[in-house]
Design an enzyme around this catalytic site. Structure first.
Site, mmCIF file in Angstrom:
data_model
loop_
_atom_site.group_PDB
_atom_site.id
_atom_site.type_symbol
_atom_site.label_atom_id
_atom_site.label_comp_id
_atom_site.label_asym_id
_atom_site.label_seq_id
_atom_site.Cartn_x
_atom_site.Cartn_y
_atom_site.Cartn_z
ATOM 1 N N HIS A 193 0.815 -1.225 0.000
ATOM 2 C CA HIS A 193 0.000 0.000 0.000
ATOM 3 C C HIS A 193 0.850 1.278 0.000
ATOM 4 O O HIS A 193 0.709 2.132 -0.865
ATOM 5 C CB HIS A 193 -0.885 0.050 1.256
HETATM 6 O O1 RIB Z 1 -4.630 -0.118 5.197
HETATM 7 C C1 RIB Z 1 -3.262 -0.168 4.866
HETATM 8 C C2 RIB Z 1 -2.496 0.817 5.674
HETATM 9 O O2 RIB Z 1 -2.590 0.481 7.056
HETATM 10 C C3 RIB Z 1 -0.990 0.804 5.367
HETATM 11 O O3 RIB Z 1 -0.465 2.086 5.583
HETATM 12 C C4 RIB Z 1 -0.437 -0.143 6.372
HETATM 13 O O4 RIB Z 1 0.932 0.144 6.700
HETATM 14 C C5 RIB Z 1 -1.304 0.160 7.560
HETATM 15 O O5 RIB Z 1 -0.763 1.303 8.205
#
Ligand code: RIB
Ligand code: CA
Length: 323
Positions: free
Chosen positions: A247
């Protein structure tokens, strides 16, 4: 306020501050930021989220030590959300928050608070800076409330968070927004231009096992990234994913490459009260509510392009692994 067209400064590199909660994908995002050659990382601020504030601060410094960036300031931020209790993602990132990394001895203690670092760095900058939050938005919100003038010095915010569609931590909400909805509402209502890299795009930015093996071969930093992916992938495989969504790294790529994500203008606000919907980013692509768009929302990704940036950055950091 702000302008996302302002890019080239300081030798053609885009000045950024990364606010993160490492976390495995935050760690990969830091590697991309330092290895891509397109960003001038002025500093890293850390926030509790995936793990405790103490772990996040330690983990960020450990990553920078492994990639030869130990001289870049790391400022520790909030140990929890503005109003709510901290809910970590231990089930995904493990007890330490970054299972798979060895923490080098003698990590430098910077003794700076994230909000002070954000305000002082923004105030003294001659150009606008891009903020890249990849965790809960607590630090950014507090900084904007405490020092409203600094918003003028933010070119844009490119954040990993939210979703126009399904959430991940609840059906409605994505983790970063869910963890601190009040902070997220403050940021989305700040007037600063936002590019929201949410699950609609990041769940397509998957890295597959064969590609993790390619990472492993790029060198010492690539081998570290692969070790982190080995652990991080477990939680996603258990959820039925064949590839693992990195992500936060997609948010970093979107800072320097407009083509890596497909975005649409929308008005975005954050639900803070709903029993079932707290932390939901309410994304209005049609301005049905008559509200002016305040964000560009990522709805698609060029996965191959993203992967190319990632592999290139890891290869570029080869030999940068003194830790
Ligand atoms: O939903 C994904 C996010 O939540 C990413 O930033 C992961 O590192 C968690 O922080
Ligand atoms: Ca994160």
């Amino acid at each position: 306020m702000g302008d996302d067209s302002i890019h080239a400064v300081s030798g053609g590199k885009i000045p950024v501050i990364i606010d993160c909660d490492p976390g495995h994908d935050d760690a990969i995002a830091l590697m991309l930021a330092f290895g891509c050659g397109r960003l001038d990382v002025l500093g890293v601020t850390t926030v509790a989220g995936n793990t405790t504030g103490e772990n996040a601060y330690r983990n960020a410094r450990a990553v920078l030590a492994h990639i030869g960036a130990e001289d870049v300031p790391v400022a520790r931020g909030a140990d929890g959300p503005i109003l709510r209790s901290l809910h970590t993602s231990r089930d995904v990132h493990g007890e330490s928050g970054l299972v798979g990394i060895t923490v080098p001895p003698g990590l430098r203690e910077w003794g700076m608070n994230a909000v002070e670092f954000l305000s002082s760095t923004l105030r003294k900058s001659e150009t606008r800076i891009v903020l890249v939050p990849t965790g809960p938005l607590t630090n950014i919100a507090i900084a904007f409330l405490a020092f409203p003038d600094i918003k003028e010095k933010v070119g844009r915010i490119v954040l990993m968070g939210g979703a126009a569609g399904q959430g991940n931590v609840t059906p409605s909400s994505e983790y970063n927004i869910y963890a601190d909805p009040e902070a997220a509402r403050i940021v989305f209502r700040s007037g600063v231009p936002i590019t929201m890299i949410g699950l609609d795009a990041t769940h397509k930015a998957l890295v597959y096992p064969s590609e993790v093996e390619e990472m492993r071969k790029t060198g010492a930093v690539g081998a570290l990234a692969a070790r982190l992916m080995d652990f991080y992938s477990l939680a996603y495989r258990a959820r039925g994913f064949e590839g693992t969504p990195v992500h936060d790294a997609l948010a970093v790529a979107a800072v320097f490459d407009d083509e890596v994500v497909e975005t649409r203008y929308a008005h975005v606000d954050v639900e803070t009260c709903g029993e079932l919907t707290a932390g939901r980013t309410v994304v209005d692509f049609r301005s049905a509510g008559g509200k002016v768009p305040n964000a560009k929302v990522a709805v698609g990704v060029d996965r191959e392009r993203f992967l190319g940036h990632l592999m290139g950055a890891l290869a570029a950091l080869e030999g940068a692994n003194p830790a």
